[in-house]
Design a protein around this motif. Sequence first.
Motif, PDB file in Angstrom:
ATOM      1  N   LYS A  77     -65.436 -32.490  25.085  1.00 45.16           N
ATOM      2  CA  LYS A  77     -65.081 -33.316  26.194  1.00 45.16           C
ATOM      3  C   LYS A  77     -65.133 -32.791  27.676  1.00 45.16           C
ATOM      4  O   LYS A  77     -65.892 -33.205  28.680  1.00 45.16           O
ATOM      5  CB  LYS A  77     -63.664 -34.005  26.333  1.00 45.16           C
ATOM      6  CG  LYS A  77     -63.615 -35.274  25.557  1.00 45.16           C
ATOM      7  CD  LYS A  77     -62.767 -36.357  25.708  1.00 45.16           C
ATOM      8  CE  LYS A  77     -62.362 -37.759  25.122  1.00 45.16           C
ATOM      9  NZ  LYS A  77     -61.173 -37.843  24.730  1.00 45.16           N
ATOM     10  N   ARG A  78     -64.377 -31.637  27.756  1.00 46.04           N
ATOM     11  CA  ARG A  78     -64.379 -30.884  28.989  1.00 46.04           C
ATOM     12  C   ARG A  78     -65.499 -29.815  29.443  1.00 46.04           C
ATOM     13  O   ARG A  78     -65.765 -29.284  28.316  1.00 46.04           O
ATOM     14  CB  ARG A  78     -62.998 -30.413  29.178  1.00 46.04           C
ATOM     15  CG  ARG A  78     -61.891 -31.069  29.085  1.00 46.04           C
ATOM     16  CD  ARG A  78     -60.630 -30.506  29.430  1.00 46.04           C
ATOM     17  NE  ARG A  78     -60.892 -29.515  30.468  1.00 46.04           N
ATOM     18  CZ  ARG A  78     -59.759 -28.833  30.964  1.00 46.04           C
ATOM     19  NH1 ARG A  78     -58.848 -28.672  30.225  1.00 46.04           N
ATOM     20  NH2 ARG A  78     -59.828 -28.083  32.077  1.00 46.04           N
ATOM     21  N   HIS A  79     -66.020 -30.012  30.659  1.00 40.05           N
ATOM     22  CA  HIS A  79     -67.190 -29.024  30.765  1.00 40.05           C
ATOM     23  C   HIS A  79     -66.690 -27.574  30.743  1.00 40.05           C
ATOM     24  O   HIS A  79     -67.649 -26.777  30.145  1.00 40.05           O
ATOM     25  CB  HIS A  79     -67.713 -29.273  32.463  1.00 40.05           C
ATOM     26  CG  HIS A  79     -68.988 -28.577  32.393  1.00 40.05           C
ATOM     27  ND1 HIS A  79     -68.869 -27.090  33.164  1.00 40.05           N
ATOM     28  CD2 HIS A  79     -70.346 -28.668  32.212  1.00 40.05           C
ATOM     29  CE1 HIS A  79     -70.044 -26.605  33.107  1.00 40.05           C
ATOM     30  NE2 HIS A  79     -70.956 -27.414  32.455  1.00 40.05           N
ATOM     31  N   SER A  80     -65.298 -27.327  31.010  1.00 39.62           N
ATOM     32  CA  SER A  80     -65.268 -25.960  30.735  1.00 39.62           C
ATOM     33  C   SER A  80     -65.247 -25.335  29.589  1.00 39.62           C
ATOM     34  O   SER A  80     -65.502 -24.418  29.041  1.00 39.62           O
ATOM     35  CB  SER A  80     -63.636 -25.781  31.459  1.00 39.62           C
ATOM     36  OG  SER A  80     -62.730 -26.579  30.831  1.00 39.62           O
ATOM     37  N   ALA A  81     -64.834 -26.346  28.563  1.00 42.62           N
ATOM     38  CA  ALA A  81     -64.717 -25.972  27.145  1.00 42.62           C
ATOM     39  C   ALA A  81     -66.228 -25.987  26.443  1.00 42.62           C
ATOM     40  O   ALA A  81     -66.358 -25.175  25.633  1.00 42.62           O
ATOM     41  CB  ALA A  81     -64.082 -27.219  26.506  1.00 42.62           C
ATOM     42  N   GLN A  82     -67.109 -26.403  27.022  1.00 42.83           N
ATOM     43  CA  GLN A  82     -68.496 -26.494  26.809  1.00 42.83           C
ATOM     44  C   GLN A  82     -69.205 -25.304  27.100  1.00 42.83           C
ATOM     45  O   GLN A  82     -69.579 -24.659  26.271  1.00 42.83           O
ATOM     46  CB  GLN A  82     -69.458 -27.461  27.625  1.00 42.83           C
ATOM     47  CG  GLN A  82     -69.145 -28.974  27.061  1.00 42.83           C
ATOM     48  CD  GLN A  82     -70.288 -30.027  27.640  1.00 42.83           C
ATOM     49  OE1 GLN A  82     -70.812 -29.407  28.641  1.00 42.83           O
ATOM     50  NE2 GLN A  82     -70.173 -31.214  27.192  1.00 42.83           N
TER      51      GLN A  82
END
Lengths: 191, 191
Positions: A77-82
């Motif tokens: 979901k989160r861009h930082s996690a991607q």
Amino acid sequence: MTATKGDTRTRLLDTALGLFTVHGVEGTSLQMIADALGVTKAAVYYHFKTKDEITEAVAEPALRELSAILDHAATLKRHSAQVDYVIDGLVDLIVRNRMLVAVFCSDPGIARAVERSLHGEENVMTRLPAMLVPPDADEGAVVAAHVALAGVALAGGSPALMAMDDERLRRHLGDAVRRLLGRPRRRENLS
Amino acid sequence: MTATKGDTRTRLLDTALGLFTVHGVEGTSLQMIADALGVTKAAVYYHFKTKDEITEAVAEPALRELSAILDHAATLKRHSAQVDYVIDGLVDLIVRNRMLVAVFCSDPGIARAVERSLHGEENVMTRLPAMLVPPDADEGAVVAAHVALAGVALAGGSPALMAMDDERLRRHLGDAVRRLLGRPRRRENLS
């Protein structure tokens, strides 16, 4: 028989990669691969009809892995996690395939073969930088992502760092890419 | 007459670089260079006896500049001043020679030619990373310097960033390298 065939194919690809490292893709012939394996050229032809097929087969497993990393990252979901997932996956993939990466980065032959083999499906080399910059990124972030990707690949395959063991190289490359992309260091890497 | 000879040589090297960009060094022949210039192969031979000589001559001015940057940096007292000087000079050199850098980074032919032409003098490619890390640097700093150098060169020659104007590319590459090497941003780049 199937096992033997599989083993020969694996040995053939390992041998080809070794020769590519020394002579480049353009400088390696099917005959050289046959000689290095101690088999006839006909035995090589049994597995691959052209050097292009060998080049594609050498690069294919790593490209498939990279594609899977990007597919999984896209589900987060989160861009930082991607970004974190892609950095970890990419650095690990590079460190496990240093020789391949070194050839890949320094030889237009393999780059062209890879382009051909990716024809038709969405190109991982386009998806990769897009995944590392947020949708609202400024120009500086785009340039930093390109520096990070090119740098981690070329440094990962660099002869100057070949003596460094996998775990340390993985940690240092990950730290460098995180710093460039403005991501915090991994807790386990803080010392 | 001397001016004409000089002009032809310059045109020849520019043409060769353009062909190298499209076909690679290995894929470019003296005949192709002659055809693109609209001259005979004999006219090319008048300036250069082999493709290797052309390849070396194409890369030589930039390598000479890089060498001069490292020489001047070595005369500076503080290591931080050396690093700043090398970053600025290297980034500027790369941005002014994007096409050359793109060929240089992607073609083993030109890399080999450069190695030959540097034979005998101290290799700039060895001096460069050494200059960017302090004498007491830890392993992480060494890896970061390799990522910075490889990244800035490959990203600087990247087709994806070709449309960016020189000044902006120079600023963004400089910022990226400074972040990697732990140097503060240039005041004029803060916005």
